[in-house]
Design a protein around this motif. Structure first.
Motif, PDB file in Angstrom:
ATOM      1  N   GLY A 106       0.617  -1.282   0.059  1.00  0.00           N
ATOM      2  CA  GLY A 106       0.082   0.147  -0.043  1.00  0.00           C
ATOM      3  C   GLY A 106       0.814   1.264   0.062  1.00  0.00           C
ATOM      4  N   THR A 107       0.168   2.463   0.125  1.00  0.00           N
ATOM      5  CA  THR A 107       0.857   3.623   0.094  1.00  0.00           C
ATOM      6  C   THR A 107       0.511   4.481   1.124  1.00  0.00           C
ATOM      7  OG1 THR A 107      -1.091   4.665  -1.331  1.00  0.00           O
ATOM      8  CG2 THR A 107       1.150   3.736  -2.390  1.00  0.00           C
ATOM      9  N   HIS A 108      -0.295   3.933   2.023  1.00  0.00           N
ATOM     10  CA  HIS A 108      -0.652   4.900   3.100  1.00  0.00           C
ATOM     11  C   HIS A 108       0.277   5.004   4.150  1.00  0.00           C
ATOM     12  CE1 HIS A 108      -2.096   1.169   4.441  1.00  0.00           C
ATOM     13  NE2 HIS A 108      -1.998   1.393   5.778  1.00  0.00           N
ATOM     14  N   PRO A 131      10.067  -2.225  -1.376  1.00  0.00           N
ATOM     15  CA  PRO A 131      10.185  -1.819  -2.905  1.00  0.00           C
ATOM     16  C   PRO A 131       9.729  -0.641  -3.423  1.00  0.00           C
ATOM     17  CG  PRO A 131       9.386  -4.094  -2.226  1.00  0.00           C
ATOM     18  CD  PRO A 131       9.228  -3.162  -1.006  1.00  0.00           C
ATOM     19  N   ASN A 132       9.969  -0.099  -4.513  1.00  0.00           N
ATOM     20  CA  ASN A 132       9.747   1.271  -4.894  1.00  0.00           C
ATOM     21  C   ASN A 132       8.305   1.004  -5.341  1.00  0.00           C
ATOM     22  OD1 ASN A 132      12.338   2.338  -4.862  1.00  0.00           O
ATOM     23  ND2 ASN A 132      12.855   1.738  -6.774  1.00  0.00           N
ATOM     24  N   ASP A 133       7.842   0.038  -5.967  1.00  0.00           N
ATOM     25  CA  ASP A 133       6.454  -0.330  -6.299  1.00  0.00           C
ATOM     26  C   ASP A 133       5.546  -0.829  -5.330  1.00  0.00           C
ATOM     27  OD1 ASP A 133       7.294  -2.706  -6.086  1.00  0.00           O
ATOM     28  OD2 ASP A 133       6.658  -3.355  -8.108  1.00  0.00           O
ATOM     29  N   HIS A 134       6.078  -0.721  -3.963  1.00  0.00           N
ATOM     30  CA  HIS A 134       5.472  -1.395  -2.728  1.00  0.00           C
ATOM     31  C   HIS A 134       4.704  -2.781  -3.017  1.00  0.00           C
ATOM     32  CE1 HIS A 134       5.187   2.643  -0.532  1.00  0.00           C
ATOM     33  NE2 HIS A 134       5.761   3.038  -1.838  1.00  0.00           N
ATOM     34  N   LEU A 135       5.491  -3.381  -3.736  1.00  0.00           N
ATOM     35  CA  LEU A 135       4.965  -4.994  -4.009  1.00  0.00           C
ATOM     36  C   LEU A 135       6.127  -5.783  -3.195  1.00  0.00           C
ATOM     37  CD1 LEU A 135       3.350  -5.197  -7.411  1.00  0.00           C
ATOM     38  CD2 LEU A 135       2.084  -4.881  -5.257  1.00  0.00           C
ATOM     39  N   LEU A 136       5.877  -6.320  -2.203  1.00  0.00           N
ATOM     40  CA  LEU A 136       6.615  -7.289  -1.533  1.00  0.00           C
ATOM     41  C   LEU A 136       6.685  -8.777  -2.254  1.00  0.00           C
ATOM     42  CD1 LEU A 136       9.017  -7.602   0.406  1.00  0.00           C
ATOM     43  CD2 LEU A 136       7.443  -8.321   2.118  1.00  0.00           C
ATOM     44  N   ARG A 137       7.583  -9.211  -2.994  1.00  0.00           N
ATOM     45  CA  ARG A 137       7.536 -10.353  -3.689  1.00  0.00           C
ATOM     46  C   ARG A 137       7.867 -11.460  -2.867  1.00  0.00           C
ATOM     47  NH1 ARG A 137       7.603  -5.573  -6.945  1.00  0.00           N
ATOM     48  NH2 ARG A 137       6.693  -6.228  -8.940  1.00  0.00           N
ATOM     49  N   ILE A 138       7.083 -12.427  -3.317  1.00  0.00           N
ATOM     50  CA  ILE A 138       6.966 -13.913  -2.216  1.00  0.00           C
ATOM     51  C   ILE A 138       8.096 -14.607  -2.980  1.00  0.00           C
ATOM     52  CG2 ILE A 138       5.999 -15.860  -1.244  1.00  0.00           C
ATOM     53  CD1 ILE A 138       3.473 -13.770  -1.168  1.00  0.00           C
ATOM     54  N   LYS A 139       9.216 -14.885  -2.000  1.00  0.00           N
ATOM     55  CA  LYS A 139      10.285 -15.740  -2.823  1.00  0.00           C
ATOM     56  C   LYS A 139      10.967 -16.497  -1.724  1.00  0.00           C
ATOM     57  CE  LYS A 139      13.065 -11.725  -3.178  1.00  0.00           C
ATOM     58  NZ  LYS A 139      13.877 -10.687  -4.112  1.00  0.00           N
ATOM     59  N   GLY A 140      11.126 -17.829  -1.894  1.00  0.00           N
ATOM     60  CA  GLY A 140      11.864 -18.410  -0.763  1.00  0.00           C
ATOM     61  C   GLY A 140      10.848 -18.791   0.412  1.00  0.00           C
ATOM     62  N   THR A 141      11.129 -19.684   1.380  1.00  0.00           N
ATOM     63  CA  THR A 141      10.564 -20.124   2.645  1.00  0.00           C
ATOM     64  C   THR A 141      11.281 -19.670   3.877  1.00  0.00           C
ATOM     65  OG1 THR A 141      11.272 -22.427   2.301  1.00  0.00           O
ATOM     66  CG2 THR A 141       9.267 -21.857   1.303  1.00  0.00           C
ATOM     67  N   ILE A 142      10.723 -19.957   4.909  1.00  0.00           N
ATOM     68  CA  ILE A 142      11.394 -19.714   6.350  1.00  0.00           C
ATOM     69  C   ILE A 142      11.329 -21.296   6.695  1.00  0.00           C
ATOM     70  CG2 ILE A 142      11.359 -19.099   8.736  1.00  0.00           C
ATOM     71  CD1 ILE A 142       9.551 -16.486   7.684  1.00  0.00           C
ATOM     72  N   SER A 143      12.483 -21.681   7.085  1.00  0.00           N
ATOM     73  CA  SER A 143      12.441 -23.204   7.585  1.00  0.00           C
ATOM     74  C   SER A 143      11.821 -23.352   9.067  1.00  0.00           C
ATOM     75  CB  SER A 143      14.161 -23.775   7.450  1.00  0.00           C
ATOM     76  OG  SER A 143      14.654 -23.012   8.349  1.00  0.00           O
ATOM     77  N   ASP A 144      11.616 -24.682   9.363  1.00  0.00           N
ATOM     78  CA  ASP A 144      11.089 -24.937  10.512  1.00  0.00           C
ATOM     79  C   ASP A 144      12.254 -24.996  11.554  1.00  0.00           C
ATOM     80  OD1 ASP A 144       8.524 -25.631  10.236  1.00  0.00           O
ATOM     81  OD2 ASP A 144       8.842 -27.683  10.621  1.00  0.00           O
ATOM     82  N   THR A 169      -9.796  -8.622   6.591  1.00  0.00           N
ATOM     83  CA  THR A 169     -10.363  -8.065   7.582  1.00  0.00           C
ATOM     84  C   THR A 169      -9.495  -6.798   8.149  1.00  0.00           C
ATOM     85  OG1 THR A 169     -11.591 -10.010   8.173  1.00  0.00           O
ATOM     86  CG2 THR A 169     -11.519  -8.363   9.821  1.00  0.00           C
ATOM     87  N   THR A 170      -8.403  -7.367   8.515  1.00  0.00           N
ATOM     88  CA  THR A 170      -7.230  -6.433   9.015  1.00  0.00           C
ATOM     89  C   THR A 170      -6.316  -5.571   8.151  1.00  0.00           C
ATOM     90  OG1 THR A 170      -5.844  -7.927   9.682  1.00  0.00           O
ATOM     91  CG2 THR A 170      -7.522  -7.507  11.205  1.00  0.00           C
ATOM     92  N   GLY A 171      -6.146  -6.132   6.840  1.00  0.00           N
ATOM     93  CA  GLY A 171      -5.466  -5.403   5.930  1.00  0.00           C
ATOM     94  C   GLY A 171      -4.083  -5.784   6.131  1.00  0.00           C
ATOM     95  N   LEU A 172      -3.328  -4.930   5.993  1.00  0.00           N
ATOM     96  CA  LEU A 172      -1.767  -5.093   5.966  1.00  0.00           C
ATOM     97  C   LEU A 172      -1.414  -4.942   7.721  1.00  0.00           C
ATOM     98  CD1 LEU A 172       0.800  -5.468   4.340  1.00  0.00           C
ATOM     99  CD2 LEU A 172       1.276  -2.980   4.786  1.00  0.00           C
ATOM    100  N   ALA A 173      -0.716  -5.970   8.337  1.00  0.00           N
ATOM    101  CA  ALA A 173      -0.310  -5.809   9.513  1.00  0.00           C
ATOM    102  C   ALA A 173       1.252  -6.458  10.038  1.00  0.00           C
ATOM    103  CB  ALA A 173      -1.226  -6.629  10.415  1.00  0.00           C
TER     104      ALA A 173
END
Length: 274
Positions: A106-108, A131-144, A169-173
Motif C-alpha cells: 500500500g501507499t498509506h 520496494p519502489n512499487d510497494h509490492l513485496l515479492r514472495i520468494k523462498g521459505t522460512i524453515s522450521d 479483515t485487518t489489511g496489512l499488519a
C-alpha cells in the motif's frame, strides 16, 4: 479531482514571472502530465475490463483441484492442516506480464515507516527494504529450524521473526513470530462444540507488533500468507486466540515447510505459491 486541483494551482500563479513561480509551474505541469497519462491508462484498463471481464463466467480465474479435509495434529510434526490448491486458468493470466505473487504494502504508510515497523531492536535489525512499487515479492521459505531459532530480536530482546500479512479483515499488519510453537485445542470444528472431541495441534504463533499496533489478525483473515521482511513465506494463517489485551492476542499459522511436504506426498511437486 487531482487534475482540477493542478489546474487551479496553475491558474493561481498565472502571470507571475519569478523563479519560485516558475518552479511551482513546472512542478504542477509535470504532475499534470503524469495525471493525464494515468487517466489514459485507466481508461484503457476500464475498456479492457468492460469487454473481457463483463460476465461472471469471464471472471473465473481457476478451479479447486485439491482440498483435503481439515487435519489437526497432522503428521509427525502435529500441525494443523487447512488448505486447498487452485489451478489457475492460463488463458486468464498472461504469463508475459505476471510478476509473481506479492503482498501489496500500500501507499498509506511510507517506506521509512514500513522499515521502522519491521525493526524493533536496533542491535538486531530485520532485513527489509521497501520496494519502489510497494509490492513485496514472495520468494523462498522460512524453515522450521529458523522458526525455532530466529536470529532477530524484538523490543524486549526476545527472539522473534518480524512478519507481514495482508488479510481481508485487518489489511496489512506487522507482527512478531516467536520461537515457541503453541499447542492449540480445536473444539469449534465439531458439531457438539465440546472439549470431548477437541483435537490438539501445534501452531506457529504470531504476536502483535506491540501493545499499540492492534491485533495481527481477526476473523476473516484465515488463509492469508505470512512472510518475513525478505518476502520468504512462513505459513498460512489458520486462526487466532483473541485475548483480553493485545499482549495475550495470538495468531496461529500452519508452517510452510509442513504444507509443501504434504503437497509433495499428494503428488503436487511444483505449486506456484512462491
Amino acid at each position: 479531482m487531482i487534475r482540477k486541483h493542478l489546474e487551479r494551482h496553475i491558474r493561481l500563479i498565472e502571470g507571475q514571472d519569478n523563479s519560485a513561480a516558475n518552479m511551482k509551474r513546472n512542478q504542477a505541469q509535470g504532475e499534470m502530465q503524469k495525471a493525464e497519462k494515468a487517466m489514459e491508462e485507466l481508461s484503457e484498463f476500464h475498456k479492457y475490463v468492460s469487454t473481457q471481464w463483463a460476465t461472471p463466467e469471464s471472471r473465473l480465474l481457476g478451479h479447486v483441484i485439491l482440498s483435503p479435509p481439515i487435519g489437526f495434529g497432522f503428521g509427525s510434526e502435529g500441525y494443523t492442516h487447512d488448505w486447498a490448491l487452485v489451478e489457475i486458468d492460463t488463458s486468464k493470466v498472461n504469463a508475459n506480464n505476471f510478476d509473481g505473487n506479492a503482498i501489496d504494502l500500500g501507499t498509506h504508510i511510507s517506506c521509512k515507516d514500513s522499515a521502522l515497523s519491521m525493526n524493533l531492536h536496533c542491535t538486531t535489525p530485520h532485513p527489509f527494504r521497501c520496494p519502489n512499487d510497494h509490492l513485496l515479492r514472495i520468494k523462498g521459505t522460512i524453515s522450521d529450524g529458523e522458526m525455532r531459532k530466529p536470529s532477530g530480536r524484538d523490543q524486549t530482546h526476545e527472539p522473534c521473526i518480524m512478519v507481514i500479512k495482508r488479510g481481508i479483515t485487518t489489511g496489512l499488519a506487522v507482527g512478531r513470530a516467536n520461537n515457541i510453537l503453541s499447542f492449540v485445542r480445536n473444539p469449534d470444528y465439531f458439531d457438539d462444540d465440546t472439549d470431548d472431541n477437541a483435537k490438539t495441534s501445534q501452531e506457529w504463533a504470531i504476536l502483535p507488533r506491540n501493545f499499540k499496533s492492534g491485533a495481527f489478525s481477526e476473523k476473516g483473515d484465515s488463509g492469508s500468507i505470512i512472510v518475513d521482511g525478505r518476502g520468504r513465506a512462513g505459513g498460512l494463517l489458520t486462526g487466532g486466540s483473541a485475548g483480553l489485551t493485545l499482549s495475550t492476542d495470538i495468531t496461529y499459522a500452519m508452517p510452510i515447510d509442513s504444507l509443501l511436504k504434504r503437497m509433495q506426498e499428494l503428488g503436487v511437486h511444483s505449486p506456484c505459491i512462491l
